[in-house]
Design a protein around this motif. Sequence first.
Motif, PDB file in Angstrom:
ATOM      1  N   ALA B  45       0.964  -0.990  -0.161  1.00 47.60           N
ATOM      2  CA  ALA B  45       0.037  -0.221   0.114  1.00 47.60           C
ATOM      3  C   ALA B  45       0.928   1.331   0.038  1.00 47.60           C
ATOM      4  CB  ALA B  45      -0.810  -0.114   1.243  1.00 47.60           C
ATOM      5  N   LEU B  46       1.911   1.287   0.730  1.00 50.90           N
ATOM      6  CA  LEU B  46       2.795   2.258   0.745  1.00 50.90           C
ATOM      7  C   LEU B  46       3.325   2.796  -0.434  1.00 50.90           C
ATOM      8  CD1 LEU B  46       4.330   2.182   4.326  1.00 50.90           C
ATOM      9  CD2 LEU B  46       2.741   3.629   3.527  1.00 50.90           C
ATOM     10  N   ALA B  47       3.868   1.518  -1.107  1.00 50.98           N
ATOM     11  CA  ALA B  47       4.691   1.696  -2.319  1.00 50.98           C
ATOM     12  C   ALA B  47       3.905   2.571  -3.238  1.00 50.98           C
ATOM     13  CB  ALA B  47       5.251   0.446  -2.749  1.00 50.98           C
ATOM     14  N   HIS B  48       2.454   2.223  -3.236  1.00 51.45           N
ATOM     15  CA  HIS B  48       1.504   2.599  -4.342  1.00 51.45           C
ATOM     16  C   HIS B  48       1.132   4.052  -3.857  1.00 51.45           C
ATOM     17  CE1 HIS B  48       1.001  -1.315  -5.784  1.00 51.45           C
ATOM     18  NE2 HIS B  48       0.721  -0.871  -6.732  1.00 51.45           N
ATOM     19  N   SER B  49       1.119   4.320  -2.276  1.00 48.32           N
ATOM     20  CA  SER B  49       0.747   5.744  -1.918  1.00 48.32           C
ATOM     21  C   SER B  49       1.926   6.813  -2.323  1.00 48.32           C
ATOM     22  CB  SER B  49       0.426   5.666  -0.467  1.00 48.32           C
ATOM     23  OG  SER B  49      -0.523   4.556   0.029  1.00 48.32           O
ATOM     24  N   ILE B  50       3.091   6.170  -2.503  1.00 47.96           N
ATOM     25  CA  ILE B  50       4.018   6.994  -2.887  1.00 47.96           C
ATOM     26  C   ILE B  50       3.977   7.863  -3.979  1.00 47.96           C
ATOM     27  CG2 ILE B  50       6.523   6.906  -3.395  1.00 47.96           C
ATOM     28  CD1 ILE B  50       6.929   5.149  -0.950  1.00 47.96           C
ATOM     29  N   VAL B  51       3.046   7.164  -5.018  1.00 45.77           N
ATOM     30  CA  VAL B  51       2.967   7.736  -6.269  1.00 45.77           C
ATOM     31  C   VAL B  51       2.720   9.516  -6.256  1.00 45.77           C
ATOM     32  CG1 VAL B  51       1.928   7.985  -8.657  1.00 45.77           C
ATOM     33  CG2 VAL B  51       2.446   5.678  -7.554  1.00 45.77           C
ATOM     34  N   PRO B  52       1.725   9.917  -5.376  1.00 43.97           N
ATOM     35  CA  PRO B  52       1.327  11.157  -5.525  1.00 43.97           C
ATOM     36  C   PRO B  52       2.460  11.793  -4.829  1.00 43.97           C
ATOM     37  CG  PRO B  52      -0.033  10.129  -3.901  1.00 43.97           C
ATOM     38  CD  PRO B  52       0.787   9.099  -4.680  1.00 43.97           C
ATOM     39  N   GLY B  53       3.153  11.283  -4.231  1.00 40.47           N
ATOM     40  CA  GLY B  53       4.386  12.229  -3.625  1.00 40.47           C
ATOM     41  C   GLY B  53       5.627  12.357  -4.415  1.00 40.47           C
ATOM     42  N   VAL B  54       5.738  11.485  -5.385  1.00 42.69           N
ATOM     43  CA  VAL B  54       6.843  11.412  -6.335  1.00 42.69           C
ATOM     44  C   VAL B  54       6.216  12.578  -7.412  1.00 42.69           C
ATOM     45  CG1 VAL B  54       8.006  10.327  -8.245  1.00 42.69           C
ATOM     46  CG2 VAL B  54       7.512   9.141  -5.975  1.00 42.69           C
ATOM     47  N   ALA B  55       5.052  12.437  -8.065  1.00 48.35           N
ATOM     48  CA  ALA B  55       4.374  13.421  -8.869  1.00 48.35           C
ATOM     49  C   ALA B  55       4.575  14.738  -8.375  1.00 48.35           C
ATOM     50  CB  ALA B  55       3.233  12.924  -9.238  1.00 48.35           C
ATOM     51  N   SER B 100      -6.905   5.500  -2.446  1.00 46.60           N
ATOM     52  CA  SER B 100      -7.355   7.099  -2.411  1.00 46.60           C
ATOM     53  C   SER B 100      -5.905   7.902  -2.701  1.00 46.60           C
ATOM     54  CB  SER B 100      -7.826   7.472  -1.348  1.00 46.60           C
ATOM     55  OG  SER B 100      -7.199   7.406  -0.327  1.00 46.60           O
ATOM     56  N   PHE B 101      -4.756   7.269  -2.272  1.00 43.91           N
ATOM     57  CA  PHE B 101      -3.342   8.136  -2.477  1.00 43.91           C
ATOM     58  C   PHE B 101      -3.024   7.714  -3.948  1.00 43.91           C
ATOM     59  CE2 PHE B 101      -1.205   9.915   1.249  1.00 43.91           C
ATOM     60  CZ  PHE B 101      -2.199   9.698   1.775  1.00 43.91           C
ATOM     61  N   PHE B 102      -3.400   6.629  -4.204  1.00 45.32           N
ATOM     62  CA  PHE B 102      -2.785   6.109  -5.766  1.00 45.32           C
ATOM     63  C   PHE B 102      -3.683   7.079  -6.795  1.00 45.32           C
ATOM     64  CE2 PHE B 102      -2.582   2.811  -9.176  1.00 45.32           C
ATOM     65  CZ  PHE B 102      -1.086   2.985  -9.489  1.00 45.32           C
ATOM     66  N   ALA B 103      -4.876   7.208  -6.426  1.00 43.92           N
ATOM     67  CA  ALA B 103      -5.897   7.867  -7.385  1.00 43.92           C
ATOM     68  C   ALA B 103      -5.455   8.996  -7.431  1.00 43.92           C
ATOM     69  CB  ALA B 103      -7.297   7.672  -6.734  1.00 43.92           C
ATOM     70  N   ALA B 104      -4.909   9.726  -6.283  1.00 40.02           N
ATOM     71  CA  ALA B 104      -4.462  10.961  -6.365  1.00 40.02           C
ATOM     72  C   ALA B 104      -3.312  11.263  -7.180  1.00 40.02           C
ATOM     73  CB  ALA B 104      -4.307  11.503  -4.944  1.00 40.02           C
ATOM     74  N   GLY B 105      -2.371  10.083  -7.084  1.00 39.88           N
ATOM     75  CA  GLY B 105      -1.093  10.090  -7.786  1.00 39.88           C
ATOM     76  C   GLY B 105      -1.590  10.189  -9.223  1.00 39.88           C
ATOM     77  N   SER B 110      -1.335  12.561 -14.507  1.00 38.76           N
ATOM     78  CA  SER B 110      -2.172  12.775 -15.912  1.00 38.76           C
ATOM     79  C   SER B 110      -2.449  14.240 -15.934  1.00 38.76           C
ATOM     80  CB  SER B 110      -3.800  11.952 -15.799  1.00 38.76           C
ATOM     81  OG  SER B 110      -4.202  12.608 -14.638  1.00 38.76           O
ATOM     82  N   ILE B 111      -2.459  15.018 -14.829  1.00 37.03           N
ATOM     83  CA  ILE B 111      -2.435  16.563 -15.224  1.00 37.03           C
ATOM     84  C   ILE B 111      -1.231  16.984 -15.713  1.00 37.03           C
ATOM     85  CG2 ILE B 111      -2.900  18.624 -14.094  1.00 37.03           C
ATOM     86  CD1 ILE B 111      -4.700  17.343 -12.138  1.00 37.03           C
ATOM     87  N   ASN B 112      -0.165  16.551 -15.403  1.00 38.91           N
ATOM     88  CA  ASN B 112       1.390  17.005 -15.686  1.00 38.91           C
ATOM     89  C   ASN B 112       2.138  15.781 -16.033  1.00 38.91           C
ATOM     90  OD1 ASN B 112       3.521  18.831 -15.488  1.00 38.91           O
ATOM     91  ND2 ASN B 112       4.283  17.783 -13.345  1.00 38.91           N
ATOM     92  N   PRO B 113       1.747  15.446 -17.358  1.00 40.42           N
ATOM     93  CA  PRO B 113       2.221  14.153 -17.985  1.00 40.42           C
ATOM     94  C   PRO B 113       3.776  13.791 -17.955  1.00 40.42           C
ATOM     95  CG  PRO B 113       0.929  15.311 -19.390  1.00 40.42           C
ATOM     96  CD  PRO B 113       1.160  16.374 -18.558  1.00 40.42           C
ATOM     97  N   THR B 114       4.441  14.917 -18.203  1.00 33.52           N
ATOM     98  CA  THR B 114       6.029  14.563 -18.243  1.00 33.52           C
ATOM     99  C   THR B 114       6.541  14.188 -16.848  1.00 33.52           C
ATOM    100  OG1 THR B 114       6.371  17.059 -17.882  1.00 33.52           O
ATOM    101  CG2 THR B 114       6.342  16.347 -20.164  1.00 33.52           C
ATOM    102  N   ALA B 115       5.977  14.352 -15.912  1.00 36.74           N
ATOM    103  CA  ALA B 115       6.397  14.177 -14.612  1.00 36.74           C
ATOM    104  C   ALA B 115       7.421  13.006 -14.235  1.00 36.74           C
ATOM    105  CB  ALA B 115       5.401  14.041 -13.442  1.00 36.74           C
ATOM    106  N   VAL B 116       6.883  11.727 -14.326  1.00 38.91           N
ATOM    107  CA  VAL B 116       7.634  10.875 -13.510  1.00 38.91           C
ATOM    108  C   VAL B 116       7.972   9.475 -14.184  1.00 38.91           C
ATOM    109  CG1 VAL B 116       7.149   9.031 -11.718  1.00 38.91           C
ATOM    110  CG2 VAL B 116       5.947  11.089 -11.648  1.00 38.91           C
ATOM    111  N   ASN B 117       9.150   9.263 -14.307  1.00 39.35           N
ATOM    112  CA  ASN B 117       9.832   7.966 -15.026  1.00 39.35           C
ATOM    113  C   ASN B 117       9.066   6.834 -14.293  1.00 39.35           C
ATOM    114  OD1 ASN B 117      11.249   6.085 -16.089  1.00 39.35           O
ATOM    115  ND2 ASN B 117      13.369   6.718 -15.458  1.00 39.35           N
ATOM    116  N   VAL B 118       8.196   6.267 -14.901  1.00 35.39           N
ATOM    117  CA  VAL B 118       7.326   5.305 -14.215  1.00 35.39           C
ATOM    118  C   VAL B 118       8.272   4.150 -14.043  1.00 35.39           C
ATOM    119  CG1 VAL B 118       5.336   3.707 -14.454  1.00 35.39           C
ATOM    120  CG2 VAL B 118       5.183   6.259 -14.747  1.00 35.39           C
ATOM    121  N   GLN B 119       9.220   3.816 -15.290  1.00 33.98           N
ATOM    122  CA  GLN B 119      10.024   2.563 -15.226  1.00 33.98           C
ATOM    123  C   GLN B 119      10.684   2.627 -14.065  1.00 33.98           C
ATOM    124  OE1 GLN B 119      10.026   0.330 -17.796  1.00 33.98           O
ATOM    125  NE2 GLN B 119      11.651  -0.758 -17.423  1.00 33.98           N
TER     126      GLN B 119
END
Lengths: 310, 284
Positions: B45-55, B100-105, B110-119
């Motif tokens: 859960a934490l690993a997924h929740s981190i996405v909005p933090g990274v973005a 909910s965190f993952f969704a926010a991420g 999606s609002i800021n597409p260039t943001a994260v190197n998902v890979q």
Amino acid sequence: MNAHADLGANPKPPVDAARERPSDRLPSISAENITVAYSNGHVALENVSFDLAAGTICGLVGVNGSGKSTLFKTIMGFVRPTRGSIRIAGMPVDEALKANLVAYVPQSEDVDWNFPVLVEDVVMMGRYGHMGFLRRAAKEDHAKVSEALERVGMASFRKRQIGELSGGQKKRVFLARALAQQSRIILLDEPFTGVDVKTESAIIELLRDLRARKHLMLVSTHNLGSVPDFCDQVVLINKKLLAAGPTETTFTQANLEKAFGGVLRHFKLGGADLHDDDDRRAVTVLTDDERPLVFYGENGDKRPGSAGKK
Amino acid sequence: MSELLVPFEYNYMVKAIWVSGLVGATCAFLSAFLMLRGWSLMGDALAHSIVPGVAGAYLLQIPFAAGAFIAGFLASIAMWFVRQQSKLREDAVIGIVFTSFFAAGLLLVSINPTAVNVQSIVLGNILGISDDDAFQVVLIAAVSLAILLVKWKDLMVVFFDETHARTVGINPTGLKLLFFTLLSACTVAALQTVGACLVIAMVVTPGATAYLLTDRFGWLLTLSVLIGGLTSMVGAYLSFFLDGATGGVIVTLQTLLFLAAFVFAPKHGLLAARRPHASGGSAQ
Ligand SMILES: Nc1ncnc2c1ncn2[C@@H]1O[C@H](COP(=O)(O)OP(=O)(O)OP(=O)(O)O)[C@@H](O)[C@H]1O
Ligand SMILES: [Mg+2]
């Protein structure tokens, strides 16, 4: 009703804060007008006040749902009173707990029975308040653990995983932990339920020892018969405080009938049932649980003793 | 023979092996606790929740790890808080908070597409980790490990019996806060080594394996840390020959060990359960 009973067999400890370490203070519990309501709105205790001093075993007696466990939880600070306050050895609850002043054996343990700890590890947890920062056990800690396990007759089970015990054995382990903790106040919520008579006697013996060493114990029980055996004070509650004081004067038939109403099984044997001659004395048997309480005398006014223990 | 020593000739491999080992050991330490309270899925859960933090970190131009940590920390506190305040079970709480965190991420991405190197978030990139990042990861893991070594007994009492913890003068709230802080920090560290998908394995499998092998918490921790540390080092080493996918190798090794324990463990294993009078050796 707002009975305020001073139960101290001994005078209250002097309120001299700077005297010594908090853990060395004489134990005492003082409840002042506490009212406790649960989050569902249910009022479990109302205006309860009493004082207990060092060198006391106090029996806490009342019907199911009368608020005994709630009182314990309030003393431990798990439930906060909506009104009134509790002081332990003259200190607020949280401070007293920090000072390792109180040991508590709850009615039912809310623990994960699959937790990978052995019986002796659980009892050792009682010693943590005596250990340093790293919680390294000294020789004395090991000795106290062995002693406590011996006292509750669980020494041969010390290497068992905690879940691999019977209900009564589990109970005894947590009693041992409270003993090893060596707190000067011990709260026992129905310690004898599910414990055999032999162990019960051993525990009572132990509580008497502790009383002689100026400890303070509050014990809730449904075994009315054993209350006069080992309690020198009693508190009777049913949401409100019904009576509180020394066992001889408080643990009377009249007060018990007040506490239990019609719930108590009540047998009265007298006249021809009991005597060949024209003796007006009768035996009154009150029972809430396994051990009945017996009154003997013309109006049941003889000092109560326990049946089946003669 | 000398072919087997080739990885040690490369600086980046040596670095990867040590960093992985340290992260693996720390995660394993945490796993011993998580597994016991039904919080096992929290790592995932934490690993997924981190996405909005990274973005968010990319948006605000702050370091990736800081954003990740803040999000992870908020998520774990949120889970703990919801658990305390409601009577919802852990699995429901974890599910609600992390989605909910993952969704926010996702929304932020999606609002800021260039943001994260998902890979690199999903798969981790320990073989290509920069010196700065490596230093950061080592620092987080080392500090966490040190704190855990000092506080593990207090944490054990809190996890076992909170009520009792209070009576011996331990502050359960403070310790849980400490634990979840360490967990969030280590999740971020593990993310850079094995990637988001496999963090869950790092903070569950070693503890679960050790649980099958012992009934004492001290031993459980020791075994867990050994399993986590060694599999991570060996995994990093092997991944040299297998070309990348370090996380995959590490987790495969951990799974193999788990299966071995599951079958052969002396008391809780499959074979022991079949054997009559298998569980002797405790008290008479
Ligand atoms: N968590 C809770 N939330 C709401 N009400 C509660 C809660 N716990 C207890 N109560 C209620 O408070 C009252 C007192 O309960 P308590 O557990 O203190 O009784 P007790 O005297 O210990 O009874 P027993 O002899 O059965 O152990 C009961 O009416 C009970 O229904
Ligand atoms: Mg109760």
